[in-house]
Design a protein around this motif. Structure first.
Motif, PDB file in Angstrom:
ATOM      1  N   LEU A  21      -7.176  50.785 -10.029  1.00  0.00           N
ATOM      2  CA  LEU A  21      -7.970  49.559 -10.023  1.00  0.00           C
ATOM      3  C   LEU A  21      -9.208  49.714  -9.156  1.00  0.00           C
ATOM      4  CD1 LEU A  21      -5.082  46.983  -9.564  1.00  0.00           C
ATOM      5  CD2 LEU A  21      -6.377  47.370 -11.651  1.00  0.00           C
ATOM      6  N   ASP A  22     -10.321  49.193  -9.635  1.00  0.00           N
ATOM      7  CA  ASP A  22     -11.530  49.132  -8.818  1.00  0.00           C
ATOM      8  C   ASP A  22     -11.299  48.142  -7.690  1.00  0.00           C
ATOM      9  OD1 ASP A  22     -12.911  50.903 -10.449  1.00  0.00           O
ATOM     10  OD2 ASP A  22     -13.786  49.303 -11.673  1.00  0.00           O
ATOM     11  N   ASN A  23     -12.074  48.295  -6.628  1.00  0.00           N
ATOM     12  CA  ASN A  23     -11.993  47.322  -5.543  1.00  0.00           C
ATOM     13  C   ASN A  23     -12.291  45.929  -6.084  1.00  0.00           C
ATOM     14  OD1 ASN A  23     -11.272  48.878  -3.299  1.00  0.00           O
ATOM     15  ND2 ASN A  23     -13.379  49.568  -3.040  1.00  0.00           N
ATOM     16  N   ILE A  24     -11.629  44.951  -5.532  1.00  0.00           N
ATOM     17  CA  ILE A  24     -11.841  43.564  -5.929  1.00  0.00           C
ATOM     18  C   ILE A  24     -12.699  42.893  -4.865  1.00  0.00           C
ATOM     19  CG2 ILE A  24     -10.709  41.338  -6.319  1.00  0.00           C
ATOM     20  CD1 ILE A  24      -8.306  42.893  -7.416  1.00  0.00           C
ATOM     21  N   ASP A  25     -13.709  42.181  -5.310  1.00  0.00           N
ATOM     22  CA  ASP A  25     -14.592  41.432  -4.415  1.00  0.00           C
ATOM     23  C   ASP A  25     -13.931  40.083  -4.122  1.00  0.00           C
ATOM     24  OD1 ASP A  25     -16.614  40.165  -3.040  1.00  0.00           O
ATOM     25  OD2 ASP A  25     -17.995  40.086  -4.750  1.00  0.00           O
ATOM     26  N   PHE A  26     -13.117  40.027  -3.079  1.00  0.00           N
ATOM     27  CA  PHE A  26     -12.396  38.800  -2.758  1.00  0.00           C
ATOM     28  C   PHE A  26     -13.332  37.692  -2.279  1.00  0.00           C
ATOM     29  CE2 PHE A  26      -9.020  42.033  -2.466  1.00  0.00           C
ATOM     30  CZ  PHE A  26      -8.139  41.490  -3.384  1.00  0.00           C
ATOM     31  N   VAL A  27     -14.453  38.055  -1.671  1.00  0.00           N
ATOM     32  CA  VAL A  27     -15.446  37.051  -1.271  1.00  0.00           C
ATOM     33  C   VAL A  27     -16.028  36.405  -2.528  1.00  0.00           C
ATOM     34  CG1 VAL A  27     -17.668  36.662  -0.138  1.00  0.00           C
ATOM     35  CG2 VAL A  27     -15.989  38.185   0.911  1.00  0.00           C
ATOM     36  N   GLY A  28     -16.384  37.220  -3.503  1.00  0.00           N
ATOM     37  CA  GLY A  28     -16.925  36.706  -4.761  1.00  0.00           C
ATOM     38  C   GLY A  28     -15.923  35.835  -5.499  1.00  0.00           C
ATOM     39  N   LEU A  29     -14.655  36.271  -5.522  1.00  0.00           N
ATOM     40  CA  LEU A  29     -13.607  35.461  -6.157  1.00  0.00           C
ATOM     41  C   LEU A  29     -13.498  34.105  -5.480  1.00  0.00           C
ATOM     42  CD1 LEU A  29     -10.560  37.851  -6.775  1.00  0.00           C
ATOM     43  CD2 LEU A  29     -11.922  36.658  -8.485  1.00  0.00           C
ATOM     44  N   TYR A  30     -13.538  34.102  -4.159  1.00  0.00           N
ATOM     45  CA  TYR A  30     -13.417  32.856  -3.408  1.00  0.00           C
ATOM     46  C   TYR A  30     -14.596  31.925  -3.717  1.00  0.00           C
ATOM     47  CZ  TYR A  30     -12.582  29.632   0.417  1.00  0.00           C
ATOM     48  OH  TYR A  30     -12.342  28.501   1.146  1.00  0.00           O
ATOM     49  N   ARG A  31     -15.802  32.477  -3.715  1.00  0.00           N
ATOM     50  CA  ARG A  31     -16.994  31.665  -4.011  1.00  0.00           C
ATOM     51  C   ARG A  31     -16.940  31.101  -5.426  1.00  0.00           C
ATOM     52  NH1 ARG A  31     -21.254  35.759  -1.266  1.00  0.00           N
ATOM     53  NH2 ARG A  31     -20.989  35.041   0.874  1.00  0.00           N
ATOM     54  N   ASN A  32     -16.534  31.930  -6.389  1.00  0.00           N
ATOM     55  CA  ASN A  32     -16.425  31.464  -7.775  1.00  0.00           C
ATOM     56  C   ASN A  32     -15.421  30.328  -7.899  1.00  0.00           C
ATOM     57  OD1 ASN A  32     -18.317  33.313  -8.589  1.00  0.00           O
ATOM     58  ND2 ASN A  32     -16.819  34.785  -9.373  1.00  0.00           N
ATOM     59  N   GLU A  33     -14.310  30.444  -7.185  1.00  0.00           N
ATOM     60  CA  GLU A  33     -13.290  29.388  -7.243  1.00  0.00           C
ATOM     61  C   GLU A  33     -13.827  28.099  -6.627  1.00  0.00           C
ATOM     62  OE1 GLU A  33      -9.701  27.382  -7.997  1.00  0.00           O
ATOM     63  OE2 GLU A  33     -10.656  29.126  -8.903  1.00  0.00           O
ATOM     64  N   LEU A  34     -14.568  28.202  -5.521  1.00  0.00           N
ATOM     65  CA  LEU A  34     -15.171  27.016  -4.909  1.00  0.00           C
ATOM     66  C   LEU A  34     -16.150  26.345  -5.871  1.00  0.00           C
ATOM     67  CD1 LEU A  34     -15.929  28.029  -1.203  1.00  0.00           C
ATOM     68  CD2 LEU A  34     -14.131  26.529  -2.040  1.00  0.00           C
ATOM     69  N   MET A  35     -16.981  27.142  -6.541  1.00  0.00           N
ATOM     70  CA  MET A  35     -17.950  26.583  -7.495  1.00  0.00           C
ATOM     71  C   MET A  35     -17.231  25.942  -8.678  1.00  0.00           C
ATOM     72  SD  MET A  35     -21.249  29.193  -7.418  1.00  0.00           S
ATOM     73  CE  MET A  35     -20.475  30.346  -8.499  1.00  0.00           C
ATOM     74  N   ARG A  36     -16.148  26.565  -9.147  1.00  0.00           N
ATOM     75  CA  ARG A  36     -15.380  26.007 -10.262  1.00  0.00           C
ATOM     76  C   ARG A  36     -14.789  24.661  -9.866  1.00  0.00           C
ATOM     77  NH1 ARG A  36     -10.568  25.050 -11.962  1.00  0.00           N
ATOM     78  NH2 ARG A  36      -9.537  25.903 -10.137  1.00  0.00           N
ATOM     79  N   ARG A  37     -14.248  24.587  -8.657  1.00  0.00           N
ATOM     80  CA  ARG A  37     -13.653  23.326  -8.187  1.00  0.00           C
ATOM     81  C   ARG A  37     -14.709  22.235  -8.003  1.00  0.00           C
ATOM     82  NH1 ARG A  37      -8.824  24.758  -3.907  1.00  0.00           N
ATOM     83  NH2 ARG A  37      -7.640  26.084  -5.338  1.00  0.00           N
ATOM     84  N   GLN A  38     -15.881  22.612  -7.493  1.00  0.00           N
ATOM     85  CA  GLN A  38     -16.961  21.635  -7.321  1.00  0.00           C
ATOM     86  C   GLN A  38     -17.434  21.116  -8.669  1.00  0.00           C
ATOM     87  OE1 GLN A  38     -19.791  23.846  -4.997  1.00  0.00           O
ATOM     88  NE2 GLN A  38     -18.838  23.288  -3.042  1.00  0.00           N
ATOM     89  N   ALA A  39     -17.562  21.999  -9.642  1.00  0.00           N
ATOM     90  CA  ALA A  39     -17.982  21.577 -10.991  1.00  0.00           C
ATOM     91  C   ALA A  39     -16.932  20.677 -11.612  1.00  0.00           C
ATOM     92  CB  ALA A  39     -18.204  22.818 -11.872  1.00  0.00           C
ATOM     93  N   GLU A  40     -15.670  21.019 -11.404  1.00  0.00           N
ATOM     94  CA  GLU A  40     -14.571  20.198 -11.928  1.00  0.00           C
ATOM     95  C   GLU A  40     -14.577  18.815 -11.282  1.00  0.00           C
ATOM     96  OE1 GLU A  40     -10.083  20.928 -11.154  1.00  0.00           O
ATOM     97  OE2 GLU A  40     -10.625  22.201 -12.874  1.00  0.00           O
ATOM     98  N   ALA A  41     -14.815  18.757  -9.975  1.00  0.00           N
ATOM     99  CA  ALA A  41     -14.858  17.483  -9.267  1.00  0.00           C
ATOM    100  C   ALA A  41     -16.045  16.621  -9.734  1.00  0.00           C
ATOM    101  CB  ALA A  41     -14.932  17.722  -7.756  1.00  0.00           C
ATOM    102  N   SER A  42     -17.197  17.259  -9.951  1.00  0.00           N
ATOM    103  CA  SER A  42     -18.359  16.495 -10.410  1.00  0.00           C
ATOM    104  C   SER A  42     -18.162  16.001 -11.845  1.00  0.00           C
ATOM    105  CB  SER A  42     -19.643  17.300 -10.280  1.00  0.00           C
ATOM    106  OG  SER A  42     -19.640  18.383 -11.172  1.00  0.00           O
ATOM    107  N   ASP A  43     -17.464  16.787 -12.673  1.00  0.00           N
ATOM    108  CA  ASP A  43     -17.148  16.337 -14.044  1.00  0.00           C
ATOM    109  C   ASP A  43     -16.237  15.123 -14.020  1.00  0.00           C
ATOM    110  OD1 ASP A  43     -18.707  18.338 -15.072  1.00  0.00           O
ATOM    111  OD2 ASP A  43     -17.033  19.637 -15.665  1.00  0.00           O
ATOM    112  N   LYS A  44     -15.262  15.123 -13.112  1.00  0.00           N
ATOM    113  CA  LYS A  44     -14.344  13.983 -12.990  1.00  0.00           C
ATOM    114  C   LYS A  44     -15.073  12.739 -12.471  1.00  0.00           C
ATOM    115  CE  LYS A  44      -9.984  16.424 -12.431  1.00  0.00           C
ATOM    116  NZ  LYS A  44      -8.862  16.702 -11.546  1.00  0.00           N
ATOM    117  N   ALA A  45     -16.011  12.975 -11.540  1.00  0.00           N
ATOM    118  CA  ALA A  45     -16.760  11.846 -10.979  1.00  0.00           C
ATOM    119  C   ALA A  45     -17.661  11.206 -12.026  1.00  0.00           C
ATOM    120  CB  ALA A  45     -17.604  12.321  -9.795  1.00  0.00           C
ATOM    121  N   GLU A  46     -18.165  11.992 -12.959  1.00  0.00           N
ATOM    122  CA  GLU A  46     -19.028  11.468 -14.014  1.00  0.00           C
ATOM    123  C   GLU A  46     -18.230  10.700 -15.075  1.00  0.00           C
ATOM    124  OE1 GLU A  46     -21.238  14.733 -15.575  1.00  0.00           O
ATOM    125  OE2 GLU A  46     -22.296  15.083 -13.700  1.00  0.00           O
ATOM    126  N   ALA A  47     -16.960  11.058 -15.228  1.00  0.00           N
ATOM    127  CA  ALA A  47     -16.141  10.445 -16.285  1.00  0.00           C
ATOM    128  C   ALA A  47     -15.671   9.057 -15.922  1.00  0.00           C
ATOM    129  CB  ALA A  47     -14.934  11.312 -16.570  1.00  0.00           C
TER     130      ALA A  47
END
Length: 166
Positions: A140-166
């Motif tokens: 396995l190639d090295n995994i960018d755990f910082v990048g994974l963490y940032r992506n998850e934060l952005m996904r959660r923020q987008a999900e929260a903003s979608d819920k707030a708009e609904a």
């Protein structure tokens, strides 16, 4: 922060020392499905591998102890074909003693630094499993755990903003 000495002068107070120890590691769940062998097909094929990674962390009942897991899903297909060669799923966990990390930094610490410590062991296990399954070892190639963490934060923020708009 400063601390007053007996002479009346002030000195900067040292930041708390971060301590982390791996108390143990284990495979919670593992599956290796050798699809090609089940079909009775053999021969040299060029594998094309896709990898999915999920992370989880939770507090244990003992003070300063946490369980961190890396869940890997590997799917290998024959290059240029749709034939599945193998499927590998592994849930690899580590038990950690962590002290001195400020509360606002604990979650990123558990989701970045702890998996980083576990990953070399998980990499070796995946390599051994695939080799023992009759394929070239998957390194396995090295995994960018910082990048994974940032992506998850952005996904959660987008999900929260979608819920707030609904």
């Amino acid at each position: 922060m400063t601390e007053e000495t007996a002479a009346g002068t002030t000195q900067p107070q040292a930041a708390p020392q971060i301590q982390m120890r791996i108390l143990g590691q284990f495979i919670r769940d593992m599956s290796f499905e050798n699809v090609m062998a089940q079909k009775g097909v053999s021969g040299d094929v060029q594998p094309e591998i896709s990898v999915q990674v999920n992370l989880d962390a939770k507090k244990r009942s003992a003070d300063h102890q946490y369980e961190v897991s890396i869940k890997l899903n590997l799917k290998s297909k024959a290059k240029g074909l749709e034939d599945i060669l193998f499927l590998c799923e592994i849930d690899y966990c580590g038990l950690f003693h962590v002290e001195g990390v400020p509360n606002d930094q604990l979650h990123p610490f558990l989701m970045i630094e702890c998996p980083r410590m576990l990953f070399p062991y998980l990499r070796r296990i995946v390599s051994d499993i695939t080799r023992d399954g009759g394929y070239p070892p998957v390194n396995l190639d090295n995994i960018d755990f910082v990048g994974l963490y940032r992506n998850e934060l952005m996904r959660r923020q987008a999900e929260a903003s979608d819920k707030a708009e609904a």
